[in-house]
Design an enzyme around this catalytic site. Structure first.
Site, mmCIF file in Angstrom:
data_model
loop_
_atom_site.group_PDB
_atom_site.id
_atom_site.type_symbol
_atom_site.label_atom_id
_atom_site.label_comp_id
_atom_site.label_asym_id
_atom_site.label_seq_id
_atom_site.Cartn_x
_atom_site.Cartn_y
_atom_site.Cartn_z
ATOM 1 N N GLY A 177 42.990 45.018 42.973
ATOM 2 C CA GLY A 177 41.783 44.245 42.631
ATOM 3 C C GLY A 177 41.353 44.541 41.208
ATOM 4 N N TYR A 236 33.001 43.403 57.806
ATOM 5 C CA TYR A 236 32.905 44.087 56.508
ATOM 6 C C TYR A 236 32.534 45.566 56.681
ATOM 7 C CZ TYR A 236 31.934 45.009 51.612
ATOM 8 O OH TYR A 236 31.956 45.541 50.341
ATOM 9 N N LYS A 240 34.881 48.967 56.075
ATOM 10 C CA LYS A 240 34.492 50.033 55.138
ATOM 11 C C LYS A 240 34.322 51.367 55.878
ATOM 12 C CE LYS A 240 34.584 47.450 51.488
ATOM 13 N NZ LYS A 240 35.707 47.604 50.548
HETATM 14 N N1 NAP Z 1 29.900 44.438 44.202
HETATM 15 C C1 NAP Z 1 29.281 45.057 45.195
HETATM 16 O O1 NAP Z 1 28.052 44.903 45.374
HETATM 17 C C2 NAP Z 1 30.059 45.994 46.109
HETATM 18 C C3 NAP Z 1 29.345 46.889 46.919
HETATM 19 C C4 NAP Z 1 30.044 47.769 47.740
HETATM 20 C C5 NAP Z 1 31.427 47.750 47.768
HETATM 21 N N2 NAP Z 1 32.107 46.856 46.996
HETATM 22 C C6 NAP Z 1 33.576 46.866 47.085
HETATM 23 O O2 NAP Z 1 34.123 47.017 45.790
HETATM 24 C C7 NAP Z 1 35.450 46.485 45.777
HETATM 25 C C8 NAP Z 1 35.638 45.646 44.521
HETATM 26 O O3 NAP Z 1 34.779 44.506 44.599
HETATM 27 P P1 NAP Z 1 33.982 43.960 43.326
HETATM 28 O O4 NAP Z 1 32.546 44.143 43.591
HETATM 29 O O5 NAP Z 1 34.570 44.491 42.082
HETATM 30 O O6 NAP Z 1 34.274 42.389 43.499
HETATM 31 P P2 NAP Z 1 35.008 41.334 42.533
HETATM 32 O O7 NAP Z 1 34.442 41.399 41.166
HETATM 33 O O8 NAP Z 1 34.952 40.044 43.265
HETATM 34 O O9 NAP Z 1 36.530 41.867 42.481
HETATM 35 C C9 NAP Z 1 37.330 41.837 43.650
HETATM 36 C C10 NAP Z 1 38.768 42.114 43.286
HETATM 37 O O10 NAP Z 1 39.566 42.085 44.482
HETATM 38 C C11 NAP Z 1 40.688 41.241 44.268
HETATM 39 N N3 NAP Z 1 41.108 40.583 45.509
HETATM 40 C C12 NAP Z 1 40.330 39.883 46.373
HETATM 41 N N4 NAP Z 1 41.100 39.380 47.355
HETATM 42 C C13 NAP Z 1 42.374 39.778 47.110
HETATM 43 C C14 NAP Z 1 43.623 39.572 47.755
HETATM 44 N N5 NAP Z 1 43.732 38.820 48.875
HETATM 45 N N6 NAP Z 1 44.746 40.125 47.225
HETATM 46 C C15 NAP Z 1 44.678 40.867 46.098
HETATM 47 N N7 NAP Z 1 43.518 41.112 45.438
HETATM 48 C C16 NAP Z 1 42.392 40.558 45.935
HETATM 49 C C17 NAP Z 1 40.198 40.211 43.235
HETATM 50 O O11 NAP Z 1 41.311 39.700 42.489
HETATM 51 P P3 NAP Z 1 41.970 38.232 42.617
HETATM 52 O O12 NAP Z 1 40.900 37.280 43.049
HETATM 53 O O13 NAP Z 1 42.505 37.971 41.233
HETATM 54 O O14 NAP Z 1 43.058 38.407 43.636
HETATM 55 C C18 NAP Z 1 39.347 41.078 42.338
HETATM 56 O O15 NAP Z 1 40.150 41.724 41.374
HETATM 57 C C19 NAP Z 1 35.625 45.725 47.086
HETATM 58 O O16 NAP Z 1 36.396 46.486 47.986
HETATM 59 C C20 NAP Z 1 34.194 45.577 47.598
HETATM 60 O O17 NAP Z 1 34.147 45.459 49.019
HETATM 61 C C21 NAP Z 1 31.458 45.982 46.155
#
Ligand code: NAP
Length: 268
Positions: A12, A156, A160
């Site tokens: 990601g 979700y 986690k």
């Molecule tokens: N932002 C928040 O508030 C938050 C809070 C708690 C935890 N998290 C966790 O943090 C992590 C990163 O999320 P983020 O907040 O950085 O979101 P983001 O900006 O939407 O980034 C998500 C990343 O995951 C990749 N991804 C999604 N589906 C995929 C798939 N099927 N195969 C390969 N790659 C995939 C996307 O790349 P592509 O679309 O290019 O594939 C992107 O690089 C996640 O695990 C999320 O659950 C986020």
């Protein structure tokens, strides 16, 4: 932290927390393998890291919902001499709605991406880490995995919570091999997460103090894994929420979480 000469794999890496991990690891000297589905983003980030930090990068385009992806990624890294010393299992997204509102195929893809692919990557990369007697694994979980489950986005919190428990077991198994494992549990973080799952308008209504930037989340996580902290919650607000909910009787905590979640989760 000096990661010169090490290779890191970040899943990601095309956006948000993953891209921030890639930048921070490269700044600390690590060569970085970047994987996600959007090749243009990965290639642009790889070029930026090579230029700014004089490290090597490798782009592996993969959809982690595809059951064959982890094996393909691991084989690609091995073939290109980029076997990972550091693994950041980060790729993820939210799937809004109630359990029966999505077709099974969506749930299968979700669990492959957020859970199975990350466990398999650890399983495939761990033997080399053990042989070298050095390794780091950061599993990106969430505050949602530490608080009671709630209606909507059904899998979700469960996914986690799995990653947190998995990290605890793997950390206990791996310490004697010089491999440190942490679960990073962010709360609301400024990334594309809420745009992707269609909850941006709801998220924008939340007070600003509940959000963190990706940079400090990542720096905190890297420091945590180095000091051997297995479950890491970044930010004072998130620590307060987790501490408070953990101290309350479980049914009361569950009611509070449910009441708050309806403000941010798309549920009928
Ligand atoms: N932002 C928040 O508030 C938050 C809070 C708690 C935890 N998290 C966790 O943090 C992590 C990163 O999320 P983020 O907040 O950085 O979101 P983001 O900006 O939407 O980034 C998500 C990343 O995951 C990749 N991804 C999604 N589906 C995929 C798939 N099927 N195969 C390969 N790659 C995939 C996307 O790349 P592509 O679309 O290019 O594939 C992107 O690089 C996640 O695990 C999320 O659950 C986020």
């Amino acid at each position: 932290m000096d990661y010169r000469g090490k290779w890191a794999l970040v899943t990601g890496a095309s956006a948000g927390i993953g891209a921030a991990f890639a930048r921070s690891l490269a700044e600390k000297g690590a060569n970085v393998a970047l994987t996600a589905r959007r090749e243009d983003r990965l290639a642009a980030l790889g070029g930026e890291l090579e230029r700014d930090f004089r490290v090597s990068t490798r782009v592996v385009v993969a959809d982690l919902a595809d059951p064959g992806a982890p094996e393909r990624i691991a084989a690609d890294l091995r073939a290109h001499g980029a076997g990972a010393d550091i693994l950041v299992n980060n790729a993820g997204y939210g799937l809004p709605g109630l359990l029966l509102e999505s077709p099974w195929e969506e749930h299968r893809r979700f669990m492959n991406c957020l859970v199975a692919s990350h466990v398999e990557l650890a399983w495939r990369l761990l033997p080399d880490m053990q042989r070298r007697n050095w390794g780091r694994i950061i599993n990106v979980a969430s505050v949602a995995g530490l608080v009671p489950g709630m209606a909507a986005h059904t899998l979700y919190g469960a996914a986690k919570a799995f990653m947190i428990s998995f990290s605890q077991s793997l950390a206990a198994e791996s310490a004697r091999f010089g491999v440190k494992v942490s679960a990073l549990c962010p709360g609301f973080t400024y990334t594309e997460f809420h745009d992707v799952n269609g909850t941006r308008a709801l998220a924008d209504r939340l007070p600003k103090h509940v959000f963190m930037a990706a940079g400090p989340v990542v720096e905190g996580a890297l420091a945590a894994v180095e000091r051997g902290q297995v479950v890491y919650v970044p930010g004072l607000w998130n620590k307060f929420v987790v501490g408070l909910l953990g101290a309350l009787p479980r049914p009361l905590a569950a009611r509070l979480v449910q009441a708050q979640s309806t403000r941010i989760r798309r549920a009928p």
